[in-house]
Every structure is written in structure tokens, then in C-alpha cells.
Design a protein around this motif. Structure first.
Motif, PDB file in Angstrom:
ATOM      1  N   ASP A   1       0.825  -1.211   0.000  1.00  0.00           N
ATOM      2  CA  ASP A   1       0.000   0.000   0.000  1.00  0.00           C
ATOM      3  C   ASP A   1       0.861   1.263   0.000  1.00  0.00           C
ATOM      4  OD1 ASP A   1      -2.264  -1.582   0.002  1.00  0.00           O
ATOM      5  OD2 ASP A   1      -2.624  -1.366   2.167  1.00  0.00           O
TER       6      ASP A   1
ATOM      7  N   ASP B   1      -3.419  11.165   3.845  1.00  0.00           N
ATOM      8  CA  ASP B   1      -3.165  10.196   2.780  1.00  0.00           C
ATOM      9  C   ASP B   1      -2.756   8.827   3.311  1.00  0.00           C
ATOM     10  OD1 ASP B   1      -3.702  11.963   0.601  1.00  0.00           O
ATOM     11  OD2 ASP B   1      -1.787  12.940   1.019  1.00  0.00           O
ATOM     12  N   THR B   2      -2.118   8.781   4.466  1.00  0.00           N
ATOM     13  CA  THR B   2      -1.631   7.504   5.001  1.00  0.00           C
ATOM     14  C   THR B   2      -2.501   6.948   6.123  1.00  0.00           C
ATOM     15  OG1 THR B   2      -0.181   8.671   6.547  1.00  0.00           O
ATOM     16  CG2 THR B   2       0.776   7.995   4.433  1.00  0.00           C
ATOM     17  N   MET B   3      -3.491   7.700   6.563  1.00  0.00           N
ATOM     18  CA  MET B   3      -4.300   7.291   7.701  1.00  0.00           C
ATOM     19  C   MET B   3      -4.989   5.948   7.465  1.00  0.00           C
ATOM     20  SD  MET B   3      -7.367   9.319   9.666  1.00  0.00           S
ATOM     21  CE  MET B   3      -8.286   9.592   8.182  1.00  0.00           C
ATOM     22  N   GLN B   4      -5.589   5.763   6.327  1.00  0.00           N
ATOM     23  CA  GLN B   4      -6.315   4.527   6.056  1.00  0.00           C
ATOM     24  C   GLN B   4      -5.349   3.333   5.985  1.00  0.00           C
ATOM     25  OE1 GLN B   4      -8.758   4.716   2.566  1.00  0.00           O
ATOM     26  NE2 GLN B   4      -9.971   2.949   3.172  1.00  0.00           N
ATOM     27  N   ILE B   5      -4.197   3.530   5.387  1.00  0.00           N
ATOM     28  CA  ILE B   5      -3.198   2.460   5.294  1.00  0.00           C
ATOM     29  C   ILE B   5      -2.694   2.099   6.695  1.00  0.00           C
ATOM     30  CG2 ILE B   5      -0.932   1.845   4.369  1.00  0.00           C
ATOM     31  CD1 ILE B   5      -1.515   3.836   2.060  1.00  0.00           C
ATOM     32  N   TYR B   6      -2.430   3.111   7.505  1.00  0.00           N
ATOM     33  CA  TYR B   6      -1.920   2.902   8.865  1.00  0.00           C
ATOM     34  C   TYR B   6      -2.975   2.224   9.741  1.00  0.00           C
ATOM     35  CZ  TYR B   6       0.920   3.970  12.973  1.00  0.00           C
ATOM     36  OH  TYR B   6       1.699   3.884  14.097  1.00  0.00           O
ATOM     37  N   GLU B   7      -4.226   2.644   9.587  1.00  0.00           N
ATOM     38  CA  GLU B   7      -5.306   2.006  10.345  1.00  0.00           C
ATOM     39  C   GLU B   7      -5.462   0.546   9.934  1.00  0.00           C
ATOM     40  OE1 GLU B   7      -8.745   4.450   9.712  1.00  0.00           O
ATOM     41  OE2 GLU B   7      -8.207   5.820  11.333  1.00  0.00           O
ATOM     42  N   GLY B   8      -5.264   0.252   8.651  1.00  0.00           N
ATOM     43  CA  GLY B   8      -5.312  -1.132   8.186  1.00  0.00           C
ATOM     44  C   GLY B   8      -4.215  -1.971   8.829  1.00  0.00           C
TER      45      GLY B   8
ATOM     46  N   ASN C   1      -5.203  -2.490  12.519  1.00  0.00           N
ATOM     47  CA  ASN C   1      -6.288  -3.456  12.617  1.00  0.00           C
ATOM     48  C   ASN C   1      -5.792  -4.869  12.310  1.00  0.00           C
ATOM     49  OD1 ASN C   1      -9.040  -4.189  12.999  1.00  0.00           O
ATOM     50  ND2 ASN C   1      -9.255  -4.344  10.782  1.00  0.00           N
TER      51      ASN C   1
ATOM     52  N   TRP D   1      -0.696  12.765   6.831  1.00  0.00           N
ATOM     53  CA  TRP D   1      -1.581  11.904   7.615  1.00  0.00           C
ATOM     54  C   TRP D   1      -2.893  11.611   6.895  1.00  0.00           C
ATOM     55  CZ3 TRP D   1      -1.673   8.183  10.744  1.00  0.00           C
ATOM     56  CH2 TRP D   1      -2.805   7.861  11.485  1.00  0.00           C
TER      57      TRP D   1
END
Length: 149
Positions: free
Chosen positions: A48, A62-69, A72, A60
Motif C-alpha cells: 500500500d 493520505d496515510t491514515m487509512q493504510i496505517y489504520e489497516g 487493525n 496523515w
């Protein structure tokens, strides 16, 4: 208390203490957990992040969703392997991720900065004007001595 209920209570207490003292058959396999999050979670995160422009790695939004993935994924693997989460493995895992991907990121989004001039100006101007006004009133009252005893 009836002797039967005391016996049941004592047996329950013995079972509870035995469960605490004996190791669980389904305990967390730390090495397997570490290997799994590295191969599964980190591999997806790396793919990703490679798909994202390197200039956006410090953004942040732009990378928030990747980091949250990634977060999780480590949590879901911990649940399935009956490991505590967060744990030392996860902490060192995320420290490694930050050293590799986010070490050049500035703290500009988190640093304090001055408010806009439209908000700052009244907080400066009002005390100055009140000080000047009070000085003028004191000087004016000191020149008028006719009512003083």
C-alpha cells in the motif's frame, strides 16, 4: 451454609486456582505471532505504501487509512492467536515501521503556531487601550483637586 454448597464452592475455588497456576494450552505463540504480522500485515502495508507517492508518506490524511489497516491487522491476528494486544511485539513492530517509513516526517502538523492576526490583534490591542485609558483617567483626576479634602 449447607455442606454441599461449601464443597461446591471449595471445588470451584480449587479449579480457579489451578487454572491460574497451570499454563494455558492455547497460550500465545509469540514467535509465530511476530512472524505472522511481519509476513501478513507488514507485506500488505508495504504494498500500500509503495502504491502511494513517496512525497505523500508524511501526509496523515493520505496515510491514515493504510496505517489504520496495519493497526487493525495486528489486532485481528492477535485475537485469532489469543495474544494480548497491544504487546511488546506490536510496540517494537510499529517502532520499526516508523523508523523505515516515517523517520523523515516533520512535526509541523503537531507543533504549536500563532493564531491568525484577526484573532491575535484584539488580544493585543484591548489591553493596550485599557492601559492608556486608565492612565489618562488617573492623570485627569490628579489635575482636578477641588473635591479632595
Amino acid at each position: 451454609m449447607a455442606p454441599e454448597s461449601a464443597l461446591v464452592l471449595r471445588a470451584g475455588l480449587v479449579l480457579l486456582l489451578a487454572a491460574q497456576a497451570l499454563p494455558s494450552a492455547s497460550a500465545c505463540n509469540r514467535r509465530f505471532y511476530e512472524m505472522t504480522i511481519s509476513e501478513l500485515c507488514l507485506a500488505k502495508f508495504e504494498l500500500d505504501m509503495e502504491g502511494l507517492d513517496r512525497g505523500l508518506w508524511c501526509s496523515w490524511p493520505d496515510t491514515m487509512q493504510i496505517y489504520e489497516g496495519l493497526t487493525n491487522c495486528t489486532y485481528q491476528v492477535a485475537l485469532r492467536m489469543e495474544c494480548f494486544w497491544p504487546n511488546r511485539i506490536v510496540d517494537s513492530f510499529f517502532m520499526q515501521v516508523h523508523r523505515i517509513y516515517f523517520h523523515d516526517c516533520a512535526l509541523t502538523g503537531r507543533l504549536l503556531h500563532d493564531p491568525p492576526i484577526g484573532i491575535l490583534a484584539p488580544f493585543i490591542a484591548v489591553p493596550i487601550l485599557v492601559t492608556l485609558l486608565m492612565t489618562a483617567v488617573v492623570v485627569w483626576r490628579s489635575k482636578r483637586t477641588e473635591g479632595v479634602l
